[in-house]
Design an enzyme around this catalytic site. Sequence first.
Site, PDB file in Angstrom:
ATOM      1  N   ASP A 173       0.808  -1.224   0.000  1.00  0.00           N
ATOM      2  CA  ASP A 173       0.000   0.000   0.000  1.00  0.00           C
ATOM      3  C   ASP A 173       0.838   1.269   0.000  1.00  0.00           C
ATOM      4  OD1 ASP A 173      -2.525  -1.169  -0.096  1.00  0.00           O
ATOM      5  OD2 ASP A 173      -2.505  -1.577   2.054  1.00  0.00           O
ATOM      6  N   ASP A 197      -4.951  -5.553  -6.277  1.00  0.00           N
ATOM      7  CA  ASP A 197      -4.811  -4.125  -5.942  1.00  0.00           C
ATOM      8  C   ASP A 197      -3.375  -3.640  -6.156  1.00  0.00           C
ATOM      9  OD1 ASP A 197      -6.431  -5.894  -4.455  1.00  0.00           O
ATOM     10  OD2 ASP A 197      -7.021  -4.348  -3.050  1.00  0.00           O
TER      11      ASP A 197
HETATM   12  N1  GLY Z   1      -6.757  -2.278  -1.523  1.00  0.00           N
HETATM   13  C1  GLY Z   1      -7.800  -2.695  -0.690  1.00  0.00           C
HETATM   14  C2  GLY Z   1      -9.129  -2.592  -1.309  1.00  0.00           C
HETATM   15  O1  GLY Z   1      -9.290  -2.363  -2.492  1.00  0.00           O
HETATM   16  O2  GLY Z   1     -10.088  -2.758  -0.595  1.00  0.00           O
END
Ligand code: GLY
Length: 368
Positions: free
Chosen positions: A80, A142
């Site tokens: 992230d 993601d």
């Molecule tokens: N990256 C976490 C989500 O999309 O919930």
Amino acid sequence: QVQRTLQLIENDSCMLPRSINTMSDKWNMTNAYDWTSGFWPGILWYDYENTGDESVKKEAEHYTNCLADLLNPEHPGDHDLGFQFFCSFVNAYRITGDPYYKKIALAGADKLAAFFNPKVGTILSWPHMEKEKGWPHNTIMDNMMNLDLLFWAARNGNNKDFYRMAESHARVTMQHQFRPDYTNYHVAIYDTVSGNFIKGLTNQGYSDESCWSRGQAWAIYGFTMVYRETGNKEYLRFAEKLADAYLTRLPDDYVPYWDFDAPDIQNQPKDVSAAAVCASALLELSSLEDNEAMSEYYWQAAEHMLNSLASDYYRCGNQKTAFLLHATGNMPAGYEIDASINYADYYYIEALHRYKTLKRINTLSEKQ
Ligand code: GLY
């Protein structure tokens, strides 16, 4: 909505607005270490870019600076870091040209790159899941979004390895994390030592074999970006397949339910965040297309999505100070369901910004 949010929150702290629950008009606040922390500064930068309002710039600077502590070695971080540094510091640098922002964003890329496993060829997304769920090297869809930070750092810094890592991540993901119908597995598990792919499964979707809507949107956005950065047509053709898998599964208003394969689908919550991410991705895909008809097709699909999101049903208007209603964060874990969420807003604003910019370019080229 930005001005109204600024009035509601305590502006001198480093707590950032993350989401508003269905029945509430109060922001759930979060700190700089949360995965969503880059989105609020990012919204402020886009707002400043479009309005030139110096008071918004001050807020953008303040909240962006709050994220510098992500570089603290005591904060372990995970994939992230890409979302966090790109949306805040890279936007700040793009808009102001201030070398301070560039320096911090490059250091963020260094920290992200440390999660790259050369044996597997991808970034480890969630180190904590190794213990929590017994997932060894895991890569989530993601994570495609976070390649933007590595590509940007490769262009703006001295470490050309970042380009190779980002391209490798995309290639390995393309090989393993999709079904033959081009829908995605949210999570891919690899053997940390041999690098071999073990299996695909889900964390936030309905089931291991279902297609989680936001995951598919992340994938379309990610592979479009990889094509933008590499110029390799293989990625363009792949992004088209992913987009088509998404578009053919949409309901009439072009805003997906939270998972394309959830049972009793018409009674499931929608996810505007998937729609916003996808609209932004399709505008870029349309602008990069080598086929005019396909370019027009993606442009119109994105326009349809944005019209829906701007309608009374999806737009907050006076109800809340966010931009959009009806986002679903994590259905299996039971939170942020049918809510307003900052990443839905961020990609909506980004899509509107792209729409405005690209429309101007298209109009100019028609005139020439
Ligand atoms: N990256 C976490 C989500 O999309 O919930």
